[in-house]
Design a protein around this motif. Structure first.
Motif, PDB file in Angstrom:
ATOM      1  N   ASP A 204     -10.729 -38.997  35.380  1.00  0.00           N
ATOM      2  CA  ASP A 204     -10.117 -39.006  36.710  1.00  0.00           C
ATOM      3  C   ASP A 204      -9.579 -40.394  37.039  1.00  0.00           C
ATOM      4  OD1 ASP A 204      -9.568 -38.976  39.484  1.00  0.00           O
ATOM      5  OD2 ASP A 204     -11.025 -37.399  39.817  1.00  0.00           O
ATOM      6  N   VAL A 205     -10.346 -41.426  36.708  1.00  0.00           N
ATOM      7  CA  VAL A 205      -9.889 -42.800  36.961  1.00  0.00           C
ATOM      8  C   VAL A 205      -8.643 -43.098  36.130  1.00  0.00           C
ATOM      9  CG1 VAL A 205     -10.495 -45.237  36.706  1.00  0.00           C
ATOM     10  CG2 VAL A 205     -12.167 -43.623  37.616  1.00  0.00           C
ATOM     11  N   TRP A 206      -8.652 -42.703  34.856  1.00  0.00           N
ATOM     12  CA  TRP A 206      -7.484 -42.930  34.000  1.00  0.00           C
ATOM     13  C   TRP A 206      -6.238 -42.272  34.585  1.00  0.00           C
ATOM     14  CZ3 TRP A 206      -4.455 -39.306  31.429  1.00  0.00           C
ATOM     15  CH2 TRP A 206      -3.526 -39.823  30.510  1.00  0.00           C
ATOM     16  N   LYS A 207      -6.407 -41.077  35.131  1.00  0.00           N
ATOM     17  CA  LYS A 207      -5.253 -40.367  35.676  1.00  0.00           C
ATOM     18  C   LYS A 207      -4.796 -40.924  37.013  1.00  0.00           C
ATOM     19  CE  LYS A 207      -3.445 -35.832  36.835  1.00  0.00           C
ATOM     20  NZ  LYS A 207      -2.607 -36.443  37.882  1.00  0.00           N
ATOM     21  N   GLY A 208      -5.725 -41.392  37.853  1.00  0.00           N
ATOM     22  CA  GLY A 208      -5.362 -41.771  39.213  1.00  0.00           C
ATOM     23  C   GLY A 208      -5.199 -43.245  39.468  1.00  0.00           C
ATOM     24  N   VAL A 209      -5.548 -44.099  38.503  1.00  0.00           N
ATOM     25  CA  VAL A 209      -5.482 -45.536  38.759  1.00  0.00           C
ATOM     26  C   VAL A 209      -4.036 -46.007  38.912  1.00  0.00           C
ATOM     27  CG1 VAL A 209      -5.364 -46.306  36.337  1.00  0.00           C
ATOM     28  CG2 VAL A 209      -6.483 -47.747  38.057  1.00  0.00           C
ATOM     29  N   GLY A 210      -3.083 -45.258  38.374  1.00  0.00           N
ATOM     30  CA  GLY A 210      -1.681 -45.650  38.511  1.00  0.00           C
ATOM     31  C   GLY A 210      -1.227 -45.656  39.956  1.00  0.00           C
ATOM     32  N   LEU A 211      -1.668 -44.666  40.733  1.00  0.00           N
ATOM     33  CA  LEU A 211      -1.300 -44.621  42.143  1.00  0.00           C
ATOM     34  C   LEU A 211      -1.925 -45.784  42.899  1.00  0.00           C
ATOM     35  CD1 LEU A 211       0.094 -43.186  44.471  1.00  0.00           C
ATOM     36  CD2 LEU A 211      -1.945 -41.741  44.721  1.00  0.00           C
ATOM     37  N   ALA A 212      -3.194 -46.079  42.599  1.00  0.00           N
ATOM     38  CA  ALA A 212      -3.838 -47.229  43.233  1.00  0.00           C
ATOM     39  C   ALA A 212      -3.121 -48.518  42.877  1.00  0.00           C
ATOM     40  CB  ALA A 212      -5.310 -47.297  42.802  1.00  0.00           C
ATOM     41  N   THR A 213      -2.658 -48.625  41.642  1.00  0.00           N
ATOM     42  CA  THR A 213      -1.936 -49.832  41.211  1.00  0.00           C
ATOM     43  C   THR A 213      -0.636 -49.992  41.978  1.00  0.00           C
ATOM     44  OG1 THR A 213      -2.886 -49.603  38.989  1.00  0.00           O
ATOM     45  CG2 THR A 213      -0.937 -51.007  39.230  1.00  0.00           C
ATOM     46  N   VAL A 214       0.088 -48.900  42.165  1.00  0.00           N
ATOM     47  CA  VAL A 214       1.350 -48.968  42.914  1.00  0.00           C
ATOM     48  C   VAL A 214       1.103 -49.408  44.358  1.00  0.00           C
ATOM     49  CG1 VAL A 214       3.248 -47.573  43.833  1.00  0.00           C
ATOM     50  CG2 VAL A 214       2.542 -47.306  41.462  1.00  0.00           C
ATOM     51  N   ILE A 215       0.043 -48.887  44.973  1.00  0.00           N
ATOM     52  CA  ILE A 215      -0.275 -49.279  46.348  1.00  0.00           C
ATOM     53  C   ILE A 215      -0.603 -50.767  46.408  1.00  0.00           C
ATOM     54  CG2 ILE A 215      -1.911 -48.935  48.243  1.00  0.00           C
ATOM     55  CD1 ILE A 215      -2.151 -46.015  47.345  1.00  0.00           C
ATOM     56  N   TYR A 216      -1.392 -51.243  45.455  1.00  0.00           N
ATOM     57  CA  TYR A 216      -1.726 -52.669  45.430  1.00  0.00           C
ATOM     58  C   TYR A 216      -0.500 -53.526  45.137  1.00  0.00           C
ATOM     59  CZ  TYR A 216      -6.773 -52.601  45.982  1.00  0.00           C
ATOM     60  OH  TYR A 216      -8.036 -52.498  46.495  1.00  0.00           O
ATOM     61  N   MET A 217       0.367 -53.063  44.263  1.00  0.00           N
ATOM     62  CA  MET A 217       1.590 -53.822  43.982  1.00  0.00           C
ATOM     63  C   MET A 217       2.431 -53.986  45.236  1.00  0.00           C
ATOM     64  SD  MET A 217       2.622 -52.201  40.263  1.00  0.00           S
ATOM     65  CE  MET A 217       4.315 -52.734  40.451  1.00  0.00           C
ATOM     66  N   ALA A 218       2.550 -52.903  46.014  1.00  0.00           N
ATOM     67  CA  ALA A 218       3.303 -52.980  47.271  1.00  0.00           C
ATOM     68  C   ALA A 218       2.649 -53.967  48.234  1.00  0.00           C
ATOM     69  CB  ALA A 218       3.402 -51.599  47.904  1.00  0.00           C
ATOM     70  N   GLY A 219       1.312 -53.952  48.296  1.00  0.00           N
ATOM     71  CA  GLY A 219       0.627 -54.879  49.183  1.00  0.00           C
ATOM     72  C   GLY A 219       0.757 -56.319  48.746  1.00  0.00           C
ATOM     73  N   ILE A 220       0.694 -56.575  47.425  1.00  0.00           N
ATOM     74  CA  ILE A 220       0.783 -57.945  46.922  1.00  0.00           C
ATOM     75  C   ILE A 220       2.202 -58.486  47.065  1.00  0.00           C
ATOM     76  CG2 ILE A 220       0.591 -59.350  44.841  1.00  0.00           C
ATOM     77  CD1 ILE A 220      -1.700 -57.476  43.968  1.00  0.00           C
ATOM     78  N   VAL A 221       3.193 -57.649  46.785  1.00  0.00           N
ATOM     79  CA  VAL A 221       4.587 -58.101  46.902  1.00  0.00           C
ATOM     80  C   VAL A 221       4.943 -58.442  48.343  1.00  0.00           C
ATOM     81  CG1 VAL A 221       6.986 -57.315  46.678  1.00  0.00           C
ATOM     82  CG2 VAL A 221       5.357 -56.902  44.829  1.00  0.00           C
ATOM     83  N   SER A 222       4.309 -57.776  49.311  1.00  0.00           N
ATOM     84  CA  SER A 222       4.618 -58.032  50.720  1.00  0.00           C
ATOM     85  C   SER A 222       4.001 -59.335  51.237  1.00  0.00           C
ATOM     86  CB  SER A 222       4.122 -56.864  51.588  1.00  0.00           C
ATOM     87  OG  SER A 222       2.705 -56.762  51.538  1.00  0.00           O
ATOM     88  N   ILE A 223       3.139 -59.986  50.466  1.00  0.00           N
ATOM     89  CA  ILE A 223       2.550 -61.260  50.885  1.00  0.00           C
ATOM     90  C   ILE A 223       3.615 -62.347  50.795  1.00  0.00           C
ATOM     91  CG2 ILE A 223       0.781 -62.996  50.386  1.00  0.00           C
ATOM     92  CD1 ILE A 223      -0.924 -60.782  49.179  1.00  0.00           C
TER      93      ILE A 223
ATOM     94  N   LEU B  25      -5.228 -60.669  52.217  1.00  0.00           N
ATOM     95  CA  LEU B  25      -3.953 -60.132  52.683  1.00  0.00           C
ATOM     96  C   LEU B  25      -3.621 -58.775  52.058  1.00  0.00           C
ATOM     97  CD1 LEU B  25      -1.782 -63.369  52.863  1.00  0.00           C
ATOM     98  CD2 LEU B  25      -3.121 -62.256  54.648  1.00  0.00           C
ATOM     99  N   ALA B  26      -4.305 -58.415  50.994  1.00  0.00           N
ATOM    100  CA  ALA B  26      -4.114 -57.082  50.405  1.00  0.00           C
ATOM    101  C   ALA B  26      -5.131 -56.087  50.942  1.00  0.00           C
ATOM    102  CB  ALA B  26      -4.205 -57.157  48.885  1.00  0.00           C
ATOM    103  N   ARG B  27      -5.835 -56.457  51.991  1.00  0.00           N
ATOM    104  CA  ARG B  27      -6.857 -55.575  52.560  1.00  0.00           C
ATOM    105  C   ARG B  27      -6.300 -54.223  53.016  1.00  0.00           C
ATOM    106  NH1 ARG B  27     -11.981 -55.892  54.675  1.00  0.00           N
ATOM    107  NH2 ARG B  27     -12.433 -54.352  56.299  1.00  0.00           N
ATOM    108  N   PRO B  28      -5.120 -54.155  53.661  1.00  0.00           N
ATOM    109  CA  PRO B  28      -4.591 -52.822  54.018  1.00  0.00           C
ATOM    110  C   PRO B  28      -4.423 -51.912  52.809  1.00  0.00           C
ATOM    111  CG  PRO B  28      -3.403 -54.537  55.198  1.00  0.00           C
ATOM    112  CD  PRO B  28      -4.272 -55.237  54.202  1.00  0.00           C
ATOM    113  N   ALA B  29      -3.995 -52.473  51.680  1.00  0.00           N
ATOM    114  CA  ALA B  29      -3.879 -51.670  50.460  1.00  0.00           C
ATOM    115  C   ALA B  29      -5.250 -51.210  49.988  1.00  0.00           C
ATOM    116  CB  ALA B  29      -3.182 -52.478  49.368  1.00  0.00           C
TER     117      ALA B  29
END
Length: 309
Positions: free
Chosen positions: A181-200, A226-230
């Motif tokens: 499940d983690v292998w399949k779903g970690v990509g979505l979490a990564t995209v959310i974190y990428m969006a949060g980090i890029v917005s800093i 600063l990535a806390r919302p993500a």
């Protein structure tokens, strides 16, 4: 003596019709009509089924008739031996998957927003499992984790390590499914974190480098806060998905061996298969209450702390 006092003509009172402030047009009800289609769909596909589920959980019903029996379904459901195991497994599964997705998603998000070679290709590789069918993933890993002839155990045998029974060992079955499940779903979490980090804003990193802060200090003092919302988003989405998980577990283990990898959703499905429709509907209500009782307070706590920060 005749008075020569003249009366001034009355001026209209400040404000427009219906108490509208001066200088503003009265608000038209026209835009609110656009909410009507969404409200109708929400009522038909959410409110009505939810209310019906609560009602049918209090009955013994079939496709053609129903009998009101009160809370008997709930009492019987909590007497089921598999329910206690299913509830514990559900919480463990949700905590493990959401925790790993937060940690791995954050690390991958930091890595894939840095200046590395083939960054775009790596982003595609990480996100690809999200696009694959969950049932397809379950069947594929069921073959890969086969204790006799599975690719994973065959690979371990090459280096002299005896492979365990990933899906047949009662102590490993639930954890094995959770890792898939983690292998399949970690990509979505990564995209959310990428969006949060890029917005800093980059000015923070530039100021930190001027002050002599290293990579670890920048990660701890800039990225994490600063990535806390993500982080909040990933935790809530992962918890909801983990608590409601069914399809991957059913495709890989069907709740086995025994009841060791059963979760509430798989217990409910087994009750449906056995024809106990009222009992399984009560299980759905219990699952709904469990998800609400865990996610709603947690969301409020995390969002309140975010505002305080």
């Amino acid at each position: 003596m005749v008075s020569t006092t003249t009366t001034k003509p009355r001026t209209p009172a400040a404000g427009g019709p219906a108490g509208t402030p001066a200088g503003q047009r009265p608000r038209s009800p026209y835009p609110t009509w656009f909410y009507l289609p969404a409200a109708i769909l929400y009522t038909i596909f959410f409110l009505v089924p939810t209310v019906a589920s609560f009602w049918f959980s209090l009955t013994r019903w079939s496709l053609f008739e129903s009998e009101f029996i009160g809370l008997e379904n709930f009492v019987q459901f909590f007497r089921e031996p598999a329910l206690v195991t299913g509830m514990v497994n559900t919480v463990i599964y949700a905590v493990v998957t959401s925790g790993l997705k937060v940690v791995l998603g954050l690390l991958l998000g930091v890595l894939l927003t840095s200046q590395i070679i083939a960054r775009g290709f790596l982003r595609s590789v990480v996100f690809f499992p999200v696009l694959v069918s969950t049932i397809g993933v379950g069947i594929t890993f069921q073959v890969l984790m086969d204790p006799f002839g599975g690719l994973i155990n065959e690979t371990l045998a090459v280096v002299g390590i005896p492979g365990p029974g990933w899906l047949t060992d009662p102590s490993l079955a639930l954890l094995s499914v959770a890792l898939v499940d983690v292998w399949k779903g970690v990509g979505l979490a990564t995209v959310i974190y990428m969006a949060g980090i890029v917005s800093i804003p980059q000015e923070y990193f530039e100021a930190a480098r001027v002050d002599g802060a290293g990579t670890v200090q920048q990660f701890r003092n800039i990225v994490l806060p600063l990535a806390r919302p993500a982080t909040v988003t990933v935790i809530i989405l992962s918890l909801i998905g983990g608590l409601r998980s069914f399809d991957l577990i059913w495709a890989m283990t069907r709740g086995g061996p025994g009841f060791t990898s059963d979760v509430i959703a798989s217990v409910i499905y087994k009750q449906y298969q056995a024809g106990f429709y009222g009992l399984s509907t009560a299980g759905n209500v219990i699952l709904f209450i469990l998800v609400t009782a865990i996610v709603l307070p947690l969301s409020r706590v995390l969002n309140r702390k975010e505002v305080e920060l």
